[in-house]
Scaffold this motif. Structure first.
Motif, short mmCIF file in Angstrom:
data_model
loop_
_atom_site.label_atom_id
_atom_site.label_comp_id
_atom_site.label_asym_id
_atom_site.label_seq_id
_atom_site.Cartn_x
_atom_site.Cartn_y
_atom_site.Cartn_z
N SER A 112 0.84 -1.20 0.00
CA SER A 112 0.00 0.00 0.00
C SER A 112 0.87 1.24 0.00
N CYS A 113 0.37 2.28 -0.65
CA CYS A 113 1.05 3.57 -0.70
C CYS A 113 0.02 4.65 -0.42
N ALA A 114 0.32 5.51 0.54
CA ALA A 114 -0.60 6.59 0.87
C ALA A 114 0.12 7.92 0.77
N ALA A 115 -0.51 8.86 0.09
CA ALA A 115 0.04 10.20 -0.05
C ALA A 115 -0.79 11.18 0.76
N SER A 116 -0.12 12.10 1.44
CA SER A 116 -0.82 13.09 2.23
C SER A 116 -0.11 14.43 2.11
N GLY A 117 -0.84 15.49 2.42
CA GLY A 117 -0.29 16.83 2.32
C GLY A 117 -1.40 17.80 2.01
N SER A 118 -1.07 18.88 1.37
CA SER A 118 -2.08 19.87 1.07
C SER A 118 -1.91 20.39 -0.35
N SER A 119 -3.03 20.74 -0.92
CA SER A 119 -3.06 21.41 -2.23
C SER A 119 -2.30 20.66 -3.31
N PHE A 120 -2.70 19.44 -3.56
CA PHE A 120 -2.08 18.73 -4.66
C PHE A 120 -3.08 17.88 -5.41
N SER A 121 -2.76 17.62 -6.66
CA SER A 121 -3.55 16.75 -7.51
C SER A 121 -2.62 15.69 -8.05
N ILE A 122 -2.92 14.45 -7.76
CA ILE A 122 -2.02 13.36 -8.15
C ILE A 122 -2.21 13.04 -9.62
N ALA A 123 -1.12 13.12 -10.36
CA ALA A 123 -1.16 12.78 -11.78
C ALA A 123 -0.96 11.28 -11.98
N SER A 124 0.01 10.73 -11.26
CA SER A 124 0.26 9.30 -11.41
C SER A 124 0.89 8.77 -10.13
N MET A 125 0.77 7.46 -9.96
CA MET A 125 1.41 6.78 -8.85
C MET A 125 2.10 5.55 -9.42
N ALA A 126 3.24 5.23 -8.88
CA ALA A 126 4.01 4.13 -9.46
C ALA A 126 4.77 3.40 -8.36
N TRP A 127 5.06 2.15 -8.65
CA TRP A 127 5.92 1.33 -7.79
C TRP A 127 7.22 1.05 -8.53
N TYR A 128 8.31 1.28 -7.84
CA TYR A 128 9.64 0.94 -8.32
C TYR A 128 10.23 -0.06 -7.33
N ARG A 129 11.27 -0.73 -7.75
CA ARG A 129 11.99 -1.61 -6.83
C ARG A 129 13.48 -1.53 -7.10
N GLU A 130 14.22 -1.79 -6.04
CA GLU A 130 15.67 -1.75 -6.12
C GLU A 130 16.24 -2.94 -5.37
N ALA A 131 16.86 -3.83 -6.13
CA ALA A 131 17.49 -5.01 -5.55
C ALA A 131 18.96 -4.70 -5.29
N PRO A 132 19.59 -5.42 -4.37
CA PRO A 132 21.00 -5.17 -4.08
C PRO A 132 21.87 -5.28 -5.33
N GLY A 133 22.67 -4.26 -5.57
CA GLY A 133 23.57 -4.26 -6.71
C GLY A 133 22.91 -3.94 -8.04
N LYS A 134 21.64 -3.60 -8.01
CA LYS A 134 20.94 -3.30 -9.25
C LYS A 134 20.35 -1.89 -9.21
N GLN A 135 20.05 -1.37 -10.40
CA GLN A 135 19.43 -0.05 -10.47
C GLN A 135 17.96 -0.13 -10.12
N ARG A 136 17.44 0.98 -9.63
CA ARG A 136 16.01 1.05 -9.37
C ARG A 136 15.26 0.94 -10.69
N GLU A 137 14.21 0.13 -10.69
CA GLU A 137 13.46 -0.09 -11.92
C GLU A 137 11.96 0.09 -11.69
N LEU A 138 11.29 0.51 -12.74
CA LEU A 138 9.84 0.66 -12.68
C LEU A 138 9.18 -0.72 -12.67
N VAL A 139 8.26 -0.91 -11.74
CA VAL A 139 7.50 -2.15 -11.67
C VAL A 139 6.11 -1.96 -12.30
#
Length: 119
Positions: A21-48
């Motif tokens: 789960s991912c929750a965003a909070s704050g004030s005065s914003f409109s979310i355009a997109s939400m995404a999950w990335y992952r980063e394994a040891p020794g590897k670059q962060r990648e879009l999931v």
């Protein structure tokens, strides 16, 4: 400012499932997109997986058919249902939220949640 918090990681055996789960909070914003990335040891962060404000989705080839991203606009939340997990899915999973303010996009990241898949 927008705060992003992930939850739901843990240790699971190969073939099992987890739901992040991912929750965003704050004030005065409109979310355009939400995404999950992952980063394994020794590897670059990648879009999931990514989901837009109109529910368009895209996935990394390695997770297609196994992972499903969804969002609840009313809660400013996104979810990642992960099924048929494999040891190679082991990584820290990060949520990225892109918001629009006066036409300018801003990106915010969570602190990450560890997913470990044992063989």
């Amino acid at each position: 400012q927008v705060q992003v918090v992930e939850s739901g990681g843990g240790l699971v055996q190969a073939g099992g499932s987890l739901r992040l789960s991912c929750a965003a909070s704050g004030s005065s914003f409109s979310i355009a997109s939400m995404a999950w990335y992952r980063e394994a040891p020794g590897k670059q962060r990648e879009l999931v997986a990514r989901i837009t404000s109109v529910y368009n989705t895209n996935y990394a080839d390695s997770v297609k058919g196994r992972f499903t991203i969804s969002r609840d606009n009313a809660k400013n939340a996104a979810y990642l249902q992960m099924n048929s997990l494999k040891p190679e899915d082991t990584a820290v999973y990060y949520c990225k939220v892109v918001v629009q303010r006066t036409g300018t996009p801003f990106s915010y990241w969570g602190q990450g949640t560890q997913v470990t898949v044992s063989s």
